[in-house]
Design an enzyme around this catalytic site. Structure first.
Site, PDB file in Angstrom:
ATOM      1  N   TYR A  43       0.816  -1.216   0.000  1.00  0.00           N
ATOM      2  CA  TYR A  43       0.000   0.000   0.000  1.00  0.00           C
ATOM      3  C   TYR A  43       0.852   1.270   0.000  1.00  0.00           C
ATOM      4  O   TYR A  43       0.375   2.324  -0.422  1.00  0.00           O
ATOM      5  CB  TYR A  43      -0.912   0.063   1.224  1.00  0.00           C
ATOM      6  CG  TYR A  43      -2.005  -0.968   1.300  1.00  0.00           C
ATOM      7  CD1 TYR A  43      -2.236  -1.866   0.259  1.00  0.00           C
ATOM      8  CD2 TYR A  43      -2.818  -1.047   2.432  1.00  0.00           C
ATOM      9  CE1 TYR A  43      -3.241  -2.815   0.352  1.00  0.00           C
ATOM     10  CE2 TYR A  43      -3.821  -1.983   2.526  1.00  0.00           C
ATOM     11  CZ  TYR A  43      -4.033  -2.874   1.496  1.00  0.00           C
ATOM     12  OH  TYR A  43      -5.029  -3.812   1.602  1.00  0.00           O
ATOM     13  N   HIS A 101      -0.307 -11.529   2.112  1.00  0.00           N
ATOM     14  CA  HIS A 101      -1.298 -10.723   1.383  1.00  0.00           C
ATOM     15  C   HIS A 101      -2.081 -11.537   0.353  1.00  0.00           C
ATOM     16  O   HIS A 101      -3.309 -11.395   0.234  1.00  0.00           O
ATOM     17  CB  HIS A 101      -0.592  -9.556   0.700  1.00  0.00           C
ATOM     18  CG  HIS A 101      -1.491  -8.399   0.418  1.00  0.00           C
ATOM     19  ND1 HIS A 101      -1.042  -7.122   0.251  1.00  0.00           N
ATOM     20  CD2 HIS A 101      -2.840  -8.321   0.275  1.00  0.00           C
ATOM     21  CE1 HIS A 101      -2.059  -6.308   0.020  1.00  0.00           C
ATOM     22  NE2 HIS A 101      -3.166  -7.011   0.026  1.00  0.00           N
TER      23      HIS A 101
END
Length: 270
Positions: A43, A101
């Site tokens: 991110y 993730h």
């Protein structure tokens, strides 16, 4: 509201919350009452999360911080150094929860290679809890067998009224794995669903609040995000919304298996 692992049910997603505007949004969330910030190596918001935690004035123990290991850090010997770097970027000695993730794209890195390293990160004290994201039931079983006595505390995957992922969610519940919903308010399109719009109107709530309250009633964690202070505060009001059993049944009936995040290299979903 916390689950058996002490994970606050109402989290704040930090995807897209970059720069000073991102820090400000996180500060609004923390001032409003959110106590769970969700970030990821991919991110680019770990520094903002750390800054927001420091500037909030809240004790570290009161803010639950999750990060996620990106797939390029799955190779042998790469995961632990990457998590140390995340801790440095965040300015934290330890993560509360670290997730894988995504499963390795096209299984380029065999699952045992990165799951064993996740267990190592836990043993080293870099993270208090470990978990995964976007894992199927078969992958969860394989990962738990590798981790042994270290529980998979969480599986984060796309879940909202239009994609309820019931088979996977029920498996997680039975296995003692908490569920975090990403895209929990379906990117703001739930007002177009008549059943949800009707429930919202009856409760004097927004469709987004209805979706979040539904997820909390199911025992899930949700991580909505916004850059707008009024929306951040509005979403938080879902923690005080009580839905009836009839409301829950109605929302269960609008499941369309409408998946948004579905990369070509992703897993074969349950």
């Amino acid at each position: 509201m916390q689950n058996q692992y002490g994970i606050p049910a109402m989290g704040f997603g930090t995807y897209g919350r970059n720069g000073e505007a991102g820090v400000e949004a996180m500060l609004v969330a923390l001032e409003t009452g959110y106590r769970h910030l969700d970030t990821a190596q991919d991110y680019g918001t770990e520094a903002q999360v750390g800054e927001a935690v420091r500037r909030s004035g809240l004790p570290r123990s009161e803010v639950f911080v999750t990060t996620k290991i990106k797939t390029s850090n799955f190779g042998k010997g790469a995961l632990v150094p990457s998590l140390r770097e995340s801790c440095e970027t965040l300015g934290l000695e330890q993560l509360d929860l670290t997730l894988i993730h995504w499963p390795s794209p096209n299984n380029e890195v065999p699952l045992p290679v990165y799951i064993e390293q996740l267990g190592e990160a836990h043993a080293l004290g870099l993270t208090r809890l470990v978990g995964v994201s976007n894992f199927t039931i078969a992958m969860l079983k394989e990962a738990q067998a590798i981790l042994g006595d270290v529980p998979i505390a969480n599986n984060q995957f796309e879940l909202n009224p239009l994609l309820q992922n019931k088979r996977l969610a029920n498996y997680c519940k039975d296995a003692g794995i908490s569920v975090t919903c990403y895209l929990p308010i379906a990117r703001g399109i739930l007002g177009e669903v008549p059943e949800i719009a009707e429930i919202a109107a009856r409760h004097g709530a927004t469709p987004e609040q209805v979706a979040l309250a539904f997820e909390f009633t199911k025992g899930y964690i949700a991580i909505p995000t916004s850059g707008k202070a009024e929306r951040i505060r509005s979403n938080f009001k879902a923690t005080r919304l009580t839905l009836s059993d009839e409301d829950i049944r109605t929302i269960e009936s609008v499941d369309r298996a409408q998946r948004v995040i579905d990369p070509d290299w992703g897993p074969e979903w349950d």
